[in-house]
Design an enzyme around this catalytic site. Structure first.
Site, PDB file in Angstrom:
ATOM      1  N   HIS A   7       8.739   6.987   8.249  1.00  0.00           N
ATOM      2  CA  HIS A   7       9.403   7.052   6.939  1.00  0.00           C
ATOM      3  C   HIS A   7      10.872   7.389   7.200  1.00  0.00           C
ATOM      4  O   HIS A   7      11.221   7.937   8.240  1.00  0.00           O
ATOM      5  CB  HIS A   7       8.710   8.074   6.039  1.00  0.00           C
ATOM      6  CG  HIS A   7       7.387   7.565   5.522  1.00  0.00           C
ATOM      7  ND1 HIS A   7       7.236   7.023   4.268  1.00  0.00           N
ATOM      8  CD2 HIS A   7       6.172   7.467   6.107  1.00  0.00           C
ATOM      9  CE1 HIS A   7       5.970   6.641   4.109  1.00  0.00           C
ATOM     10  NE2 HIS A   7       5.304   6.906   5.215  1.00  0.00           N
TER      11      HIS A   7
ATOM     12  N   CYS B  16       4.367   9.238   0.038  1.00  0.00           N
ATOM     13  CA  CYS B  16       2.974   9.665  -0.065  1.00  0.00           C
ATOM     14  C   CYS B  16       2.861  10.655  -1.201  1.00  0.00           C
ATOM     15  O   CYS B  16       3.554  11.677  -1.209  1.00  0.00           O
ATOM     16  CB  CYS B  16       2.505  10.304   1.248  1.00  0.00           C
ATOM     17  SG  CYS B  16       0.842  10.974   1.100  1.00  0.00           S
TER      18      CYS B  16
ATOM     19  N   ASN C 141       9.259   4.003   3.570  1.00  0.00           N
ATOM     20  CA  ASN C 141       9.079   3.661   4.978  1.00  0.00           C
ATOM     21  C   ASN C 141      10.343   2.998   5.520  1.00  0.00           C
ATOM     22  O   ASN C 141      11.194   2.533   4.761  1.00  0.00           O
ATOM     23  CB  ASN C 141       7.944   2.637   5.130  1.00  0.00           C
ATOM     24  CG  ASN C 141       6.606   3.203   4.777  1.00  0.00           C
ATOM     25  OD1 ASN C 141       6.264   3.299   3.606  1.00  0.00           O
ATOM     26  ND2 ASN C 141       5.846   3.589   5.775  1.00  0.00           N
TER      27      ASN C 141
ATOM     28  N   ARG D  43       0.834  -1.212   0.000  1.00  0.00           N
ATOM     29  CA  ARG D  43       0.000   0.000   0.000  1.00  0.00           C
ATOM     30  C   ARG D  43       0.870   1.265   0.000  1.00  0.00           C
ATOM     31  O   ARG D  43       1.033   1.908  -1.032  1.00  0.00           O
ATOM     32  CB  ARG D  43      -0.957  -0.044   1.208  1.00  0.00           C
ATOM     33  CG  ARG D  43      -2.074   0.976   1.157  1.00  0.00           C
ATOM     34  CD  ARG D  43      -1.702   2.363   1.623  1.00  0.00           C
ATOM     35  NE  ARG D  43      -1.153   2.418   2.971  1.00  0.00           N
ATOM     36  CZ  ARG D  43      -0.605   3.515   3.489  1.00  0.00           C
ATOM     37  NH1 ARG D  43      -0.529   4.630   2.777  1.00  0.00           N
ATOM     38  NH2 ARG D  43      -0.094   3.511   4.724  1.00  0.00           N
TER      39      ARG D  43
END
Ligand code: HMG
Ligand code: MG
Length: 314
Positions: free
Chosen positions: A224, A255, A264, A29
């Site tokens: 992150h 993002c 991340n 994701r």
């Protein structure tokens, strides 16, 4: 001989650490949402299956957000339909609103996550709402999801710094975080969306949250790694008793609505740390590295993870 064949990392168990940590894998994701070239649905499914075969039991699979906002995840229903049912693995998905919840329920989802912002600017950029409006949107989503028997996680972004507003007041973060718990979220994941936090800030925010009535057993951390601080911040959170850590295989991520957000914390880097500290996690590091090497071939560039590079000779 390789580091793994030599039995590295050596384990030194610390007394003030949790015995077991849940790895909340976000590679499919958070890792993929920022990719501009659409990744084939079959590759996404194989990625998730390989992560499950590597022993991960919480694998965030996709998002039911507006497909125009995140085109990479427009195939959310197809991804979920392609996964082998497994009793021991949960596949949470991101859901912002009622339309997202409708789509998630149609796909048979049992675990969702709403995602709030601690700052006004990011609420506007990421959700097209104000800080208060985001709660109006989530309130009915959380209520309906829970009445359908779903588990709901609450993400909170920009907990340590915002690319438009700068430093974020930890007292404000704690207030907004407590509101998410009060809505009925079972867990609050603290997002360092742009990777600027340092360990003292992590300890400070956990203290603020405790004062606002949110204890470490209700928390996860979501770092992150933009400034290389994700592992140090994770260590700080573990020492305070946090037992759920978000990470992305290979260190993929970012993002699309937060400039300067990069990948991340890498799952493999986290596993190396947990192994060294003697903390149980259930994942197979060699299988994770193989998966991230395979995924980096699909994406056409090396994985950012230091551990993946060290163990794969890349
Ligand atoms: P909006 O444009 O204000 O939506 O977007 P709207 O409510 O005005 O609706 C407009 C149209 O979109 C309508 O269609 C809706 O049905 C449709 P029309 O009637 O015009 O034909 N629509 C949808 N369609 C499919 N699925 C939906 C959906 N919702 C509305 N769910 C919205 C508001 C919240 C939808 C939008 O802003 C959005 O999707 N944002 C998501 C952004 C995103 O995914 N960001 C990345 C995830 S957050 C993150 O990465 C941070 C995290 O990792 C933690 C950290 O690192 O800090 C979690
Ligand atoms: Mg994130």
């Amino acid at each position: 001989m390789s580091a793994r064949e030599l039995g590295l990392p050596a384990t030194v168990t610390a007394s003030d650490m949790p015995e077991r940590v849940t790895i909340w894998e976000v590679g499919a994701r958070d890792g993929l949402q920022n990719e501009s070239d659409i990744v084939d649905v079959g590759v996404k499914i194989e990625f998730i299956e390989r992560l499950a075969d590597a022993g991960l039991t919480t694998i965030e699979a996709t998002s039911f957000v507006h497909p125009k906002w995140v085109p990479q995840l427009a195939d959310a229903a197809e991804v979920l339909a392609g996964l082998k049912p497994r009793d021991d693995v949960r596949y949470p998905v991101l859901v912002p609103n009622q339309r997202g919840l409708d789509r998630a329920l149609e796909s048979g989802v049992r675990h969702i996550a709403v995602f709030a912002s601690a700052t006004e600017t990011f609420a506007s950029r990421n959700l097209n709402s104000t800080l208060d409006e985001q709660f109006a949107m989530f309130e009915s989503v959380v209520r309906r999801a829970r009445s359908e028997g779903l588990d709901v996680r609450g993400y909170l972004s920009m907990c340590f710094g915002d690319p438009w507003e700068g430093a974020v007041d930890p007292a404000q973060v704690a207030r907004v975080g407590a509101r998410l718990i009060d809505l009925g979220c079972s867990q609050l994941s603290l997002g360092d969306t742009i990777g600027v936090a340092t360990p003292g800030q992590v300890e400070q925010l956990l203290r603020e949250l405790a004062a606002a009535g949110v204890g470490v057993d209700q928390l996860a951390v979501h770092f992150h790694d933009t400034y290389g601080q994700a592992l140090a911040n994770t260590y700080a959170a573990l020492r305070q008793g946090v037992r759920c850590v978000d990470a992305s295989a290979g260190g993929l991520g970012g993002c699309p609505y937060a400039k300067s957000a990069t990948g991340n914390l890498a799952t493999e880097d986290l596993v190396w740390l947990l192994d060294g500290l003697g903390i149980d996690h259930g994942a197979d590091l060699d299988k994770l590295v193989d998966t991230s090497v395979w995924m980096s071939q699909q994406l056409g560039r090396p994985a950012p993870s230091r551990v993946v590079r060290a163990l794969s000779g890349g």
